[in-house]
Design an enzyme around this catalytic site. Structure first.
Site, PDB file in Angstrom:
ATOM      1  N   TYR A 129      28.675  50.284  28.652  1.00 54.34           N
ATOM      2  CA  TYR A 129      29.097  48.883  28.538  1.00 54.34           C
ATOM      3  C   TYR A 129      28.640  48.094  29.768  1.00 54.34           C
ATOM      4  O   TYR A 129      28.007  47.042  29.655  1.00 54.34           O
ATOM      5  CB  TYR A 129      30.621  48.837  28.394  1.00 54.34           C
ATOM      6  CG  TYR A 129      31.186  47.464  28.137  1.00 54.34           C
ATOM      7  CD1 TYR A 129      31.089  46.885  26.871  1.00 54.34           C
ATOM      8  CD2 TYR A 129      31.826  46.750  29.143  1.00 54.34           C
ATOM      9  CE1 TYR A 129      31.614  45.626  26.615  1.00 54.34           C
ATOM     10  CE2 TYR A 129      32.352  45.488  28.900  1.00 54.34           C
ATOM     11  CZ  TYR A 129      32.246  44.933  27.639  1.00 54.34           C
ATOM     12  OH  TYR A 129      32.771  43.687  27.403  1.00 54.34           O
ATOM     13  N   SER A 177      29.886  40.029  30.375  1.00 53.08           N
ATOM     14  CA  SER A 177      31.215  40.542  30.729  1.00 53.08           C
ATOM     15  C   SER A 177      31.359  40.528  32.245  1.00 53.08           C
ATOM     16  O   SER A 177      30.355  40.635  32.970  1.00 53.08           O
ATOM     17  CB  SER A 177      31.351  41.987  30.244  1.00 53.08           C
ATOM     18  OG  SER A 177      32.505  42.589  30.802  1.00 53.08           O
TER      19      SER A 177
END
Ligand code: ADP
Length: 248
Positions: A153, A140
């Site tokens: 995350y 990401s």
């Protein structure tokens, strides 16, 4: 076709990036092993592919469970006899700073976003060595920049990047490539609820130079290139697909 006679395992294939990649890979000639823990969603992905006369099987699995991972790797071999591409794409997003994140959410992010990659890579690597195949991991933009309000995350996606680099170096000589894709904020199941709130939507858009969110196909085309033989001299890299976000 770029993936003729290739066999690709795609996790998180029931939705978003994974589904778009499964469909694109099938259009490019690959046989698809579509993996997701949402049984109905993954069956739907496979149905779309089979309706176009391409080959795919659905496997329902929790990618963070050792036995489930062994099972979908074995199903791929039993059905198609080889594995050429492993796309470790299933992931979870939990909002929250360190103070707001409880240990259950933290551990769940570790399990799905990083331990799952270890398990699938471990069981797929003997087959990838045989096929001179490759692995693509969904990291990401949040693993590159100081991504706000989602500590579990951001931390796990950062780990995906170092996992990718280290594995790329370990297996380069044996002909197995390992790369990562770093999506920016995408229009997928992961962000669906958040994006319905206008303030949050604007907050996601504002730092992106191209002023739009990522579409599942943006990621699928990056995965097509990295997974194909056209990328045969590229390993250990993280390709941002983020409208310029990490450059701004
Ligand atoms: P994105 O495409 O942005 O990653 P989505 O939420 O649309 O986000 O897709 C993620 C997919 O990963 C979903 O289909 C979800 O069911 C799947 N998934 C999430 N956790 C697991 C897990 N532990 N095992 C298997 N699949 C999972």
């Amino acid at each position: 076709m770029l993936l003729e006679n290739k066999v690709a395992i795609i996790t998180g294939a029931g939705s978003g990036f994974g589904r778009a990649t499964a469909e694109l890979y099938a259009n490019e000639g690959a046989k698809i092993v579509a993996v997701d823990f949402n049984e109905e969603a993954v069956q739907e992905t496979v149905q779309v592919i089979q309706d176009k006369e391409s080959e795919a099987i659905a496997v329902t699995a929790d990618v963070s469970k050792d036995a489930d991972v062994k099972n979908f790797i074995q199903k791929a071999i039993d059905t198609y006899g080889q594995i050429d591409i492993l796309f470790n794409n299933a992931g979870v997003y939990a909002p929250g700073t360190v103070e707001e994140t409880d240990i259950e959410d933290w551990n769940h992010s570790l399990d799905v976003n990083i331990t799952a990659l270890f398990l699938a890579s471990k069981y797929a690597i003997p087959h990838l060595k045989e096929s001179k195949g490759n692995i693509i991991n969904t990291a990401s933009a949040g693993g590159i920049i100081g991504f706000p309000d989602a500590i579990s995350y951001a931390a796990t996606k950062g780990a995906v990047l170092s996992f990718t680099r280290a594995m790329a170096v370990d297996y380069a000589e044996e002909g197995v490539r390992v790369n990562a894709i770093c999506p920016g904020t995408g229009e997928t199941g992961m962000t669906k609820d958040l994006l319905e709130v206008d303030d949050i939507y604007q907050g996601f858009i504002s730092p992106i130079p191209m002023k739009r969110l990522g579409k599942p196909d943006d990621i699928a085309y990056a995965a097509l290139f990295l997974g194909s033989d056209q990328a045969s001299y590229i390993t250990g890299h993280a390709l941002p697909v983020d409208g310029g976000w990490t450059m701004s």
